[in-house]
Scaffold this active site. Structure first.
Site, short mmCIF file in Angstrom:
data_model
loop_
_atom_site.label_atom_id
_atom_site.label_comp_id
_atom_site.label_asym_id
_atom_site.label_seq_id
_atom_site.Cartn_x
_atom_site.Cartn_y
_atom_site.Cartn_z
N ASN A 209 -45.78 68.05 69.47
CA ASN A 209 -47.02 68.37 70.18
C ASN A 209 -47.71 67.08 70.63
O ASN A 209 -47.17 65.99 70.43
CB ASN A 209 -47.94 69.21 69.28
CG ASN A 209 -48.24 68.48 68.00
OD1 ASN A 209 -48.95 67.49 67.99
ND2 ASN A 209 -47.66 68.95 66.91
N ASP A 278 -45.97 74.59 63.79
CA ASP A 278 -45.96 75.81 62.98
C ASP A 278 -44.53 76.33 62.76
O ASP A 278 -44.28 77.07 61.82
CB ASP A 278 -46.79 76.90 63.67
CG ASP A 278 -48.28 76.64 63.50
OD1 ASP A 278 -48.64 76.05 62.47
OD2 ASP A 278 -49.07 77.00 64.39
N LYS A 288 -26.40 73.36 64.31
CA LYS A 288 -26.65 73.62 65.72
C LYS A 288 -25.50 73.06 66.58
O LYS A 288 -25.03 73.68 67.52
CB LYS A 288 -27.98 72.96 66.09
CG LYS A 288 -28.42 73.13 67.50
CD LYS A 288 -29.19 74.43 67.64
CE LYS A 288 -29.60 74.69 69.07
NZ LYS A 288 -28.50 75.04 69.91
N PHE A 325 -58.37 70.54 60.05
CA PHE A 325 -58.81 70.53 61.44
C PHE A 325 -58.33 71.82 62.09
O PHE A 325 -57.33 72.38 61.70
CB PHE A 325 -58.24 69.31 62.18
CG PHE A 325 -59.14 68.11 62.09
CD1 PHE A 325 -59.44 67.55 60.86
CD2 PHE A 325 -59.72 67.57 63.24
CE1 PHE A 325 -60.28 66.45 60.76
CE2 PHE A 325 -60.56 66.47 63.16
CZ PHE A 325 -60.84 65.91 61.93
N LYS A 339 -60.15 80.32 58.95
CA LYS A 339 -59.25 79.32 58.33
C LYS A 339 -59.88 78.73 57.08
O LYS A 339 -59.18 78.46 56.10
CB LYS A 339 -58.93 78.19 59.33
CG LYS A 339 -57.74 78.52 60.22
CD LYS A 339 -57.45 77.44 61.22
CE LYS A 339 -56.72 78.10 62.39
NZ LYS A 339 -56.58 77.23 63.54
N LYS A 343 -57.63 79.28 53.84
CA LYS A 343 -56.94 78.11 53.27
C LYS A 343 -57.72 77.48 52.11
O LYS A 343 -57.37 76.41 51.64
CB LYS A 343 -56.68 77.09 54.37
CG LYS A 343 -55.90 77.68 55.55
CD LYS A 343 -55.25 76.64 56.41
CE LYS A 343 -54.62 77.28 57.64
NZ LYS A 343 -53.62 76.44 58.25
#
Ligand code: CTP
Length: 395
Positions: A209, A278, A288, A325, A339, A343
């Site tokens: 990301n 995620d 693979k 975050f 969250k 969490k």
């Protein structure tokens, strides 16, 4: 960050003296009152006018200069100083300071100074390694001076070895660590995760990301400046870590999880700024490749990565604070509050990725601090200021 602080720079006769102009300029940009004292020898390498222009203060060279009130000036400056750094420090001046000799402006002033005193030796390797110089450095250390290890490399005399003055950025970091902040986190252990995790699909491709690690770096730096012992677990980042923090390099979510869990128990505060992917390919990369050889690799099967923050929340030790975050594009507050509960975190720092000046890659951020006591929205500010506000709230 240095508004109201007086920094005294003692410059002695070494070719590295010219680099102190950069250091003086960096300190002035932080609004410090910078005063430079040079030995006569230093004035052969750099002109005092350079320092006077940069700092706006008279550069002191000789105790007996007839143009200035020196007799009292050296005591006044010594009293005003918040920090005194001698850099570059020659073997001669190190010897004088270690033995209480005060025969010029620099050595006289430092003898009168009670503030933290830092010394950055710079000389030929043979001189630096000479037992006499080493003994003098030990002596200074025993008297409470901090000695900054010289770097190794090619020296102006043509030799290669230890004796090089570190770059001005390094000296600046030492000064900042010593005087930039109140030490209100002394003795605290903090772990910060930063950057983007990477999950390998095959030896060429991976899932990741846009996180650059800037927010994590700012938090690690703020905690370090406040006196905490900081561990920064860096996934893929595009910024250098701050000095004086322990850095652990990881790549995947699994590696990050292992690194965080192995150090979690000793932490007072854990902050997960990392953008953890995620999902990851459910087959290892070599599997693979086998599939590719068999021509059955068109679909990448994914599985969830472990939720590290949720694990930390579930295994929180007495008095420990956990902060996560949350990057949202819609329903920021509701999702982030959910969250916090899900969490078992003490704080969620939420930002809306659609707001200009917030999120990945920018130097600023626009965040809302969510705790069980409520939400506090902060205006757009530098990530270093955001870091300060987050830590103020957490401690
Ligand atoms: N996080 C984590 N482990 C994961 C995913 C996220 O520890 N596998 C942490 C992040 O570091 C962040 C917080 O959880 O501090 C929230 O991450 P985010 O991606 O916003 O939330 P998710 O829990 O993944 O939920 P969603 O993607 O559905 O928003």
């Amino acid at each position: 960050m240095l508004k109201g602080k007086t920094v005294v720079l003692g410059v002695t006769g070494s070719i590295a003296a010219y680099k102190i102009a950069n250091l003086a300029s960096m300190l002035v940009k932080q609004h410090a009152d910078v005063n430079v004292i040079m030995t006569h020898n230093a004035a052969n390498f750099i002109n005092p006018i350079t320092f006077e222009t940069l700092t706006g203060n008279k550069c002191l060279v000789d105790t007996f200069d007839r143009n200035f009130q020196f007799n009292v000036e050296h005591v006044a400056l010594a009293k005003r100083a918040d920090i005194f750094m001698v850099a570059p420090a020659s073997a001669n001046v190190i010897g004088k300071m270690a033995n209480g000799i005060a025969d010029d402006m620099l050595t006289t002033t430092i003898l009168a100074a009670k503030c933290p005193k830092l010394v950055s030796p710079a000389m030929n390797t043979n001189m630096y390694e000479n037992q006499i110089v080493q003994d003098n450095l030990k002596k200074l250390e025993n008297y409470g001076f901090e000695i900054i290890d010289p770097a190794s490399g090619y020296l102006a005399c043509g030799d290669t070895g230890a004796g090089k003055m570190p770059e001005p950025e390094t000296l600046f970091a030492y000064i900042m660590r010593t005087i930039a902040c109140k030490k209100d986190m002394q003795g605290k252990h903090v772990l910060v995760t930063a950057g983007a995790t990477m999950e390998k699909i095959d030896p060429v491709r991976f899932i990741t990301n846009h996180s650059t690690g800037k927010m994590g770096k700012a938090l690690a730096e703020n905690c370090m400046l406040r006196g905490a012992k900081v561990t920064l677990v860096n996934a893929s980042v595009s910024v250098e870590p701050p000095m004086f923090v322990d850095v652990v390099k990881v790549s995947s979510a699994a590696e990050m999880s292992e690194a965080v869990k192995s150090k979690a128990d000793e932490q007072d505060i854990i902050i997960m700024t990392a953008a953890v992917a995620d999902f990851r390919p459910s087959h290892p990369a070599d599997e693979k490749i086998k599939k590719k050889d068999q021509g059955t690799d068109s679909i990448i099967e994914l599985e969830r990565t472990e939720d590290i923050l949720a694990y930390l929340g579930a295994h929180k030790k007495e008095g420990q604070k956990i902060c996560g975050f949350s990057m949202e594009t819609e329903n920021m507050l509701d999702n982030s509050k959910a969250k916090l509960a899900k969490k078992n975190a003490d704080m969620i720092v939420a930002n809306n990725l659609k707001v200009a000046g917030a999120g990945f890659g920018t130097d600023t951020n626009v965040v809302t601090l969510i705790t069980k006591n409520g939400c506090r929205q902060l205006e757009k500010m530098d990530k270093s200021e955001v870091a300060e506000k987050i830590m103020d709230e957490l401690i």
